[in-house]
Design a protein around this motif. Structure first.
Motif, PDB file in Angstrom:
ATOM      1  N   MET A   1      10.816 -11.610  18.172  1.00 56.17           N
ATOM      2  CA  MET A   1      12.210 -11.988  18.031  1.00 56.17           C
ATOM      3  C   MET A   1      12.527 -12.183  16.554  1.00 56.17           C
ATOM      4  O   MET A   1      11.698 -12.681  15.795  1.00 56.17           O
ATOM      5  N   LYS A   2      13.734 -11.838  16.194  1.00 50.15           N
ATOM      6  CA  LYS A   2      14.153 -11.978  14.795  1.00 50.15           C
ATOM      7  C   LYS A   2      14.926 -13.278  14.606  1.00 50.15           C
ATOM      8  O   LYS A   2      15.689 -13.699  15.477  1.00 50.15           O
ATOM      9  N   TYR A   3      14.710 -13.886  13.434  1.00 55.30           N
ATOM     10  CA  TYR A   3      15.386 -15.126  13.061  1.00 55.30           C
ATOM     11  C   TYR A   3      15.964 -14.974  11.662  1.00 55.30           C
ATOM     12  O   TYR A   3      15.307 -14.449  10.772  1.00 55.30           O
ATOM     13  N   LEU A   4      17.178 -15.458  11.505  1.00 56.88           N
ATOM     14  CA  LEU A   4      17.841 -15.515  10.207  1.00 56.88           C
ATOM     15  C   LEU A   4      17.604 -16.906   9.632  1.00 56.88           C
ATOM     16  O   LEU A   4      17.838 -17.908  10.302  1.00 56.88           O
ATOM     17  N   MET A   5      17.117 -16.963   8.414  1.00 55.10           N
ATOM     18  CA  MET A   5      16.921 -18.221   7.713  1.00 55.10           C
ATOM     19  C   MET A   5      17.979 -18.305   6.615  1.00 55.10           C
ATOM     20  O   MET A   5      17.979 -17.500   5.679  1.00 55.10           O
ATOM     21  N   LEU A   6      18.906 -19.243   6.756  1.00 61.97           N
ATOM     22  CA  LEU A   6      19.942 -19.461   5.742  1.00 61.97           C
ATOM     23  C   LEU A   6      19.462 -20.562   4.815  1.00 61.97           C
ATOM     24  O   LEU A   6      19.167 -21.671   5.263  1.00 61.97           O
ATOM     25  N   ILE A   7      19.412 -20.273   3.536  1.00 64.98           N
ATOM     26  CA  ILE A   7      18.895 -21.215   2.551  1.00 64.98           C
ATOM     27  C   ILE A   7      20.066 -21.825   1.799  1.00 64.98           C
ATOM     28  O   ILE A   7      20.837 -21.116   1.148  1.00 64.98           O
ATOM     29  N   TYR A   8      20.192 -23.132   1.923  1.00 59.27           N
ATOM     30  CA  TYR A   8      21.288 -23.853   1.301  1.00 59.27           C
ATOM     31  C   TYR A   8      20.857 -24.417  -0.041  1.00 59.27           C
ATOM     32  O   TYR A   8      19.739 -24.883  -0.202  1.00 59.27           O
ATOM     33  N   ALA A  31       5.705 -15.423  -4.005  1.00 65.04           N
ATOM     34  CA  ALA A  31       4.429 -15.390  -3.289  1.00 65.04           C
ATOM     35  C   ALA A  31       4.651 -15.584  -1.786  1.00 65.04           C
ATOM     36  O   ALA A  31       4.010 -14.926  -0.956  1.00 65.04           O
ATOM     37  N   PHE A  32       5.555 -16.486  -1.429  1.00 65.55           N
ATOM     38  CA  PHE A  32       5.921 -16.724  -0.029  1.00 65.55           C
ATOM     39  C   PHE A  32       6.431 -15.429   0.596  1.00 65.55           C
ATOM     40  O   PHE A  32       5.980 -15.025   1.675  1.00 65.55           O
ATOM     41  N   ASN A  33       7.373 -14.762  -0.084  1.00 67.76           N
ATOM     42  CA  ASN A  33       7.930 -13.501   0.422  1.00 67.76           C
ATOM     43  C   ASN A  33       6.851 -12.423   0.513  1.00 67.76           C
ATOM     44  O   ASN A  33       6.814 -11.667   1.485  1.00 67.76           O
ATOM     45  N   ALA A  34       5.977 -12.342  -0.476  1.00 67.17           N
ATOM     46  CA  ALA A  34       4.907 -11.337  -0.470  1.00 67.17           C
ATOM     47  C   ALA A  34       3.966 -11.546   0.715  1.00 67.17           C
ATOM     48  O   ALA A  34       3.564 -10.579   1.379  1.00 67.17           O
ATOM     49  N   ALA A  35       3.636 -12.800   1.010  1.00 71.18           N
ATOM     50  CA  ALA A  35       2.749 -13.090   2.142  1.00 71.18           C
ATOM     51  C   ALA A  35       3.410 -12.688   3.465  1.00 71.18           C
ATOM     52  O   ALA A  35       2.756 -12.108   4.344  1.00 71.18           O
ATOM     53  N   LEU A  36       4.700 -12.989   3.605  1.00 71.98           N
ATOM     54  CA  LEU A  36       5.403 -12.596   4.831  1.00 71.98           C
ATOM     55  C   LEU A  36       5.554 -11.081   4.931  1.00 71.98           C
ATOM     56  O   LEU A  36       5.468 -10.510   6.011  1.00 71.98           O
ATOM     57  N   ARG A  37       5.770 -10.429   3.791  1.00 74.27           N
ATOM     58  CA  ARG A  37       5.888  -8.970   3.778  1.00 74.27           C
ATOM     59  C   ARG A  37       4.547  -8.354   4.199  1.00 74.27           C
ATOM     60  O   ARG A  37       4.494  -7.436   5.011  1.00 74.27           O
ATOM     61  N   GLU A  38       3.453  -8.895   3.655  1.00 77.03           N
ATOM     62  CA  GLU A  38       2.119  -8.395   3.969  1.00 77.03           C
ATOM     63  C   GLU A  38       1.780  -8.593   5.451  1.00 77.03           C
ATOM     64  O   GLU A  38       1.143  -7.743   6.069  1.00 77.03           O
ATOM     65  N   SER A  39       2.216  -9.709   6.030  1.00 77.98           N
ATOM     66  CA  SER A  39       1.947  -9.972   7.449  1.00 77.98           C
ATOM     67  C   SER A  39       2.827  -9.126   8.369  1.00 77.98           C
ATOM     68  O   SER A  39       2.595  -9.083   9.576  1.00 77.98           O
ATOM     69  N   GLY A  40       3.836  -8.473   7.805  1.00 78.78           N
ATOM     70  CA  GLY A  40       4.753  -7.667   8.601  1.00 78.78           C
ATOM     71  C   GLY A  40       5.879  -8.480   9.221  1.00 78.78           C
ATOM     72  O   GLY A  40       6.670  -7.941   9.992  1.00 78.78           O
ATOM     73  N   GLU A  41       5.977  -9.770   8.870  1.00 77.62           N
ATOM     74  CA  GLU A  41       6.990 -10.627   9.476  1.00 77.62           C
ATOM     75  C   GLU A  41       8.320 -10.629   8.712  1.00 77.62           C
ATOM     76  O   GLU A  41       9.350 -10.973   9.280  1.00 77.62           O
ATOM     77  N   LEU A  42       8.315 -10.266   7.435  1.00 76.02           N
ATOM     78  CA  LEU A  42       9.546 -10.287   6.649  1.00 76.02           C
ATOM     79  C   LEU A  42      10.334  -9.005   6.879  1.00 76.02           C
ATOM     80  O   LEU A  42       9.843  -7.915   6.629  1.00 76.02           O
ATOM     81  N   VAL A  43      11.561  -9.147   7.351  1.00 73.50           N
ATOM     82  CA  VAL A  43      12.436  -8.009   7.592  1.00 73.50           C
ATOM     83  C   VAL A  43      13.304  -7.758   6.360  1.00 73.50           C
ATOM     84  O   VAL A  43      13.458  -6.625   5.913  1.00 73.50           O
ATOM     85  N   TYR A  79      19.173 -15.759   1.857  1.00 71.11           N
ATOM     86  CA  TYR A  79      18.744 -15.701   3.245  1.00 71.11           C
ATOM     87  C   TYR A  79      17.500 -14.846   3.339  1.00 71.11           C
ATOM     88  O   TYR A  79      17.175 -14.081   2.428  1.00 71.11           O
ATOM     89  N   PHE A  80      16.786 -14.992   4.436  1.00 70.71           N
ATOM     90  CA  PHE A  80      15.770 -14.022   4.792  1.00 70.71           C
ATOM     91  C   PHE A  80      15.723 -13.913   6.303  1.00 70.71           C
ATOM     92  O   PHE A  80      16.181 -14.787   7.020  1.00 70.71           O
ATOM     93  N   VAL A  81      15.217 -12.773   6.762  1.00 65.09           N
ATOM     94  CA  VAL A  81      15.093 -12.504   8.182  1.00 65.09           C
ATOM     95  C   VAL A  81      13.624 -12.244   8.467  1.00 65.09           C
ATOM     96  O   VAL A  81      12.974 -11.485   7.740  1.00 65.09           O
ATOM     97  N   VAL A  82      13.111 -12.896   9.511  1.00 67.47           N
ATOM     98  CA  VAL A  82      11.739 -12.664   9.931  1.00 67.47           C
ATOM     99  C   VAL A  82      11.732 -12.131  11.356  1.00 67.47           C
ATOM    100  O   VAL A  82      12.663 -12.366  12.122  1.00 67.47           O
ATOM    101  N   ASP A  83      10.690 -11.415  11.680  1.00 70.04           N
ATOM    102  CA  ASP A  83      10.470 -10.920  13.032  1.00 70.04           C
ATOM    103  C   ASP A  83       9.125 -11.483  13.464  1.00 70.04           C
ATOM    104  O   ASP A  83       8.082 -11.077  12.943  1.00 70.04           O
ATOM    105  N   VAL A  84       9.164 -12.465  14.371  1.00 72.00           N
ATOM    106  CA  VAL A  84       7.961 -13.205  14.743  1.00 72.00           C
ATOM    107  C   VAL A  84       7.813 -13.265  16.260  1.00 72.00           C
ATOM    108  O   VAL A  84       8.736 -12.940  17.005  1.00 72.00           O
TER     109      VAL A  84
END
Length: 128
Positions: A1-8, A31-43, A79-84
């Motif tokens: 499922m995909k989730y939108l993370m809104l960063i305030y 580094a946070f974004n790179a780790a999520l990209r590597e795991s395939g979770e960052l959309v 924002y970022f979107v993840v698929d987890v």
């Protein structure tokens, strides 16, 4: 499922971070974004540029004005979107977002929004 993370963000927070700590923050988020990209979770992940627009209906006519239209101390800055696999994983990712450590109780934060599946069908449910 995909989730939108809104960063305030909050001007007081960002103005209170010195240049070196700000560089650390940017490196931590990269580094946070790179780790999520590597795991395939960052959309997707993007910062938002200033000067948003608000579209509201006034006297039955859509009117475009400068936004955001609500007076607020905080605003969406990126924002970022993840698929987890689960909501728990989405919340785990949200809690680990590096910029949260820099707010020192001054505001800012992150919202987690489940995204609707294509064709308006909720996961595990019926049509919306």
């Amino acid at each position: 499922m995909k989730y939108l993370m809104l960063i305030y963000g909050n001007e007081q927070v960002w103005n209170s971070v010195d240049a070196e700590r700000f560089r650390e923050l940017v490196a931590d988020v990269d580094a946070f974004n790179a780790a999520l990209r590597e795991s395939g979770e960052l959309v997707d992940s993007r910062g938002l540029l200033p000067r948003p627009r608000s579209v509201r209906v006034v006297d039955e006519v859509p009117v475009v004005t400068d936004g955001p239209y609500l007076e607020a101390k905080e605003h969406v800055g990126s924002y970022f979107v993840v698929d987890v696999d689960s909501e728990e994983r989405a919340e785990e990712i949200a809690r680990s977002y590096p910029a949260l450590r820099y707010s020192r109780g001054l505001g800012g934060g992150l919202e987690v929004w489940p995204l609707m599946e294509p064709h308006g069908i909720e996961p595990g449910g019926g049509d919306l």
